[in-house]
Write a protein that holds these residues in place. Sequence first.
Motif, PDB file in Angstrom:
ATOM      1  N   TYR A  56       4.260  -0.700   4.140  1.00 27.72           N
ATOM      2  CA  TYR A  56       2.932  -0.924   4.697  1.00 27.72           C
ATOM      3  C   TYR A  56       2.170  -1.856   3.747  1.00 27.72           C
ATOM      4  O   TYR A  56       1.733  -1.435   2.675  1.00 27.72           O
ATOM      5  CB  TYR A  56       2.178   0.395   4.859  1.00 27.72           C
ATOM      6  N   PRO A  57       2.026  -3.125   4.128  1.00 29.27           N
ATOM      7  CA  PRO A  57       1.301  -4.059   3.262  1.00 29.27           C
ATOM      8  C   PRO A  57      -0.181  -3.694   3.182  1.00 29.27           C
ATOM      9  O   PRO A  57      -0.753  -3.105   4.115  1.00 29.27           O
ATOM     10  CB  PRO A  57       1.491  -5.423   3.943  1.00 29.27           C
ATOM     11  N   ALA A  58      -0.802  -4.071   2.067  1.00 26.75           N
ATOM     12  CA  ALA A  58      -2.210  -3.724   1.868  1.00 26.75           C
ATOM     13  C   ALA A  58      -3.132  -4.572   2.746  1.00 26.75           C
ATOM     14  O   ALA A  58      -4.185  -4.096   3.174  1.00 26.75           O
ATOM     15  CB  ALA A  58      -2.576  -3.896   0.402  1.00 26.75           C
ATOM     16  N   ARG A  59      -2.741  -5.823   3.043  1.00 26.96           N
ATOM     17  CA  ARG A  59      -3.640  -6.742   3.739  1.00 26.96           C
ATOM     18  C   ARG A  59      -3.306  -6.935   5.213  1.00 26.96           C
ATOM     19  O   ARG A  59      -4.027  -7.634   5.921  1.00 26.96           O
ATOM     20  CB  ARG A  59      -3.629  -8.108   3.045  1.00 26.96           C
TER      21      ARG A  59
ATOM     22  N   SER B 150       0.816  -1.216   0.000  1.00 28.90           N
ATOM     23  CA  SER B 150       0.000   0.000   0.000  1.00 28.90           C
ATOM     24  C   SER B 150       0.849   1.265   0.000  1.00 28.90           C
ATOM     25  O   SER B 150       0.538   2.235  -0.697  1.00 28.90           O
ATOM     26  CB  SER B 150      -0.917  -0.005   1.230  1.00 28.90           C
ATOM     27  N   GLU B 151       1.960   1.237   0.757  1.00 30.99           N
ATOM     28  CA  GLU B 151       2.755   2.463   0.916  1.00 30.99           C
ATOM     29  C   GLU B 151       4.202   2.126   1.229  1.00 30.99           C
ATOM     30  O   GLU B 151       4.499   1.154   1.935  1.00 30.99           O
ATOM     31  CB  GLU B 151       2.171   3.311   2.050  1.00 30.99           C
ATOM     32  N   PHE B 152       5.108   2.933   0.668  1.00 28.32           N
ATOM     33  CA  PHE B 152       6.533   2.907   1.019  1.00 28.32           C
ATOM     34  C   PHE B 152       6.849   4.252   1.676  1.00 28.32           C
ATOM     35  O   PHE B 152       6.648   5.297   1.061  1.00 28.32           O
ATOM     36  CB  PHE B 152       7.420   2.740  -0.220  1.00 28.32           C
ATOM     37  N   ARG B 153       7.368   4.194   2.887  1.00 28.97           N
ATOM     38  CA  ARG B 153       7.699   5.450   3.579  1.00 28.97           C
ATOM     39  C   ARG B 153       9.196   5.486   3.851  1.00 28.97           C
ATOM     40  O   ARG B 153       9.748   4.622   4.551  1.00 28.97           O
ATOM     41  CB  ARG B 153       6.931   5.567   4.890  1.00 28.97           C
ATOM     42  N   LEU B 154       9.872   6.492   3.315  1.00 32.42           N
ATOM     43  CA  LEU B 154      11.300   6.679   3.562  1.00 32.42           C
ATOM     44  C   LEU B 154      11.490   7.439   4.869  1.00 32.42           C
ATOM     45  O   LEU B 154      10.870   8.491   5.083  1.00 32.42           O
ATOM     46  CB  LEU B 154      11.948   7.448   2.414  1.00 32.42           C
ATOM     47  N   VAL B 155      12.329   6.893   5.736  1.00 33.39           N
ATOM     48  CA  VAL B 155      12.617   7.536   7.027  1.00 33.39           C
ATOM     49  C   VAL B 155      14.128   7.669   7.157  1.00 33.39           C
ATOM     50  O   VAL B 155      14.888   6.806   6.717  1.00 33.39           O
ATOM     51  CB  VAL B 155      12.037   6.739   8.212  1.00 33.39           C
ATOM     52  N   SER B 156      14.552   8.759   7.723  1.00 30.71           N
ATOM     53  CA  SER B 156      15.991   8.977   7.913  1.00 30.71           C
ATOM     54  C   SER B 156      16.220   9.813   9.161  1.00 30.71           C
ATOM     55  O   SER B 156      15.392  10.645   9.537  1.00 30.71           O
ATOM     56  CB  SER B 156      16.595   9.676   6.693  1.00 30.71           C
TER      57      SER B 156
ATOM     58  N   GLU C 282       6.192  -3.221  14.745  1.00 30.08           N
ATOM     59  CA  GLU C 282       6.753  -3.343  13.410  1.00 30.08           C
ATOM     60  C   GLU C 282       7.595  -4.602  13.294  1.00 30.08           C
ATOM     61  O   GLU C 282       8.065  -5.142  14.302  1.00 30.08           O
ATOM     62  CB  GLU C 282       7.587  -2.122  13.024  1.00 30.08           C
ATOM     63  N   LEU C 283       7.784  -5.045  12.076  1.00 32.71           N
ATOM     64  CA  LEU C 283       8.667  -6.162  11.772  1.00 32.71           C
ATOM     65  C   LEU C 283       9.929  -5.594  11.129  1.00 32.71           C
ATOM     66  O   LEU C 283       9.853  -4.761  10.229  1.00 32.71           O
ATOM     67  CB  LEU C 283       7.967  -7.130  10.807  1.00 32.71           C
ATOM     68  N   ASP C 284      11.099  -6.043  11.594  1.00 33.20           N
ATOM     69  CA  ASP C 284      12.383  -5.504  11.126  1.00 33.20           C
ATOM     70  C   ASP C 284      13.093  -6.559  10.273  1.00 33.20           C
ATOM     71  O   ASP C 284      13.486  -7.619  10.765  1.00 33.20           O
ATOM     72  CB  ASP C 284      13.252  -5.114  12.325  1.00 33.20           C
ATOM     73  N   LEU C 285      13.279  -6.253   8.989  1.00 27.88           N
ATOM     74  CA  LEU C 285      13.955  -7.159   8.063  1.00 27.88           C
ATOM     75  C   LEU C 285      15.254  -6.555   7.534  1.00 27.88           C
ATOM     76  O   LEU C 285      15.695  -6.898   6.436  1.00 27.88           O
ATOM     77  CB  LEU C 285      13.034  -7.502   6.879  1.00 27.88           C
ATOM     78  N   ARG C 286      15.894  -5.702   8.286  1.00 26.04           N
ATOM     79  CA  ARG C 286      17.131  -5.084   7.815  1.00 26.04           C
ATOM     80  C   ARG C 286      18.319  -6.032   7.872  1.00 26.04           C
ATOM     81  O   ARG C 286      19.335  -5.782   7.221  1.00 26.04           O
ATOM     82  CB  ARG C 286      17.428  -3.821   8.633  1.00 26.04           C
ATOM     83  N   THR C 287      18.223  -7.077   8.645  1.00 25.11           N
ATOM     84  CA  THR C 287      19.317  -8.048   8.747  1.00 25.11           C
ATOM     85  C   THR C 287      18.780  -9.428   8.355  1.00 25.11           C
ATOM     86  O   THR C 287      17.601  -9.600   8.017  1.00 25.11           O
ATOM     87  CB  THR C 287      19.864  -8.088  10.184  1.00 25.11           C
TER      88      THR C 287
END
Length: 293
Positions: free
Chosen positions: A235-238, A218-224, A275-280
Motif C-alpha cells: 500500500y503506497p503512501a501517496r 505505508s503498509e505491507f500486507r501478507l496474504v496467503s 489493484e496492480l499485479d506485479l507478480r510477473t
Amino acid sequence: MSEVAMTSRDYAPPRSYPREYSDVGPTARPRPELPAKDRARVAGVAVATMLAFAAITALVAFVLLPATEIRRMTVTGAVTIDPSELSAWSGLPARAHWFSVDCAAIEASIAAHPRVAGVSVERRFPDSLVATVVERVPVAVVYAKGQSGRTEAHCVDGQGFVFAPASAYAGAAALPVLSGLEIRGLRYGLRLEGACLDLMASLEALGETDPALVSAISEFRLVSRDGMPAELLVYPARYLVPVRMRPVLNAGLLKSMMLVLDVVDGEGLSPSIRELDLRTDTFVYRTKEAVSG
C-alpha cells in the motif's frame, strides 16, 4: 650346492663374567652413597624450592587475586538501552576475577536481551570488562496485543524479531506497517516465521540503499491461501491503488511500481482500479469490474 640350516646345538664356547657385574649373590657391588655434604646441599635446594612456591602462592592469594577482581564493566554501542540494564543482564558473578571470568557466558546473557542483536565481551587487565553491543534497528512495525492487553505497535528488525514497543523509538511512526499476521501471546524476542523473514531481510537491505523508497510505502500486507505461496500487498503512501507482488522487495521493482502508479494517478484511473499485479514480468491492473493488461 651349499645349504644353511639351523641347529639345536650351541657350539659357542662358555663365557665367564667378572664377579663384580653379577647381580646375584653376596658379591654384588653396593650403590655408592652421596657424601654428607652433598646430601645437605640437595635437601637445602628442596627446602628452598618449597619456600619459593609457598611465597608465590601467597603473592597470588593476597596480592594478585584481589588486584584482578572485576570491579567494573563498561558497555559501548548501546543507544536506547541503559548500560546499567545490560550490566544487570550480564549475570557477572560476584567477586569474579580477570583470570577466570567466563566472557562467553556473559555474552550469552547479554545477547538474551530482546533489543540486542549482537555483543562481544573482552577482558581489560587488571580488573575490568568491556561489552560492545549492537542494538536491533526497527525496519517495520506490527500491531499485536501487548502486556497491557491493548493492541499496540511493536518494532520488527531485519531478522524478523519483534523486540520493543514502537513508542520507545522516535522514528517508528514513519516505518511501514506489517499486517496480515495474528500474533498471540506476544513476548519481545519472538521471531516471525515463513515469508516474513525474507520480506524483513529485503526491507532492511532496501532501507540501507534507498530509504526514500521505504518511506514511500505505508503498509505491507501478507496474504496467503491454503496450499498456496504467500503473496504481498503493498500500500503506497501517496497512491490509492494497492500493488500485489512476491514477498521479496527490490529497488528496481518498486521504482517501476511507482512509475506505473504515477501514470495511473495522472490519467485519473485510480478510482476504477482495484489493484496492480506485479507478480510477473507483465504488469496487470485489475479494475473493479474486469481485468486489463
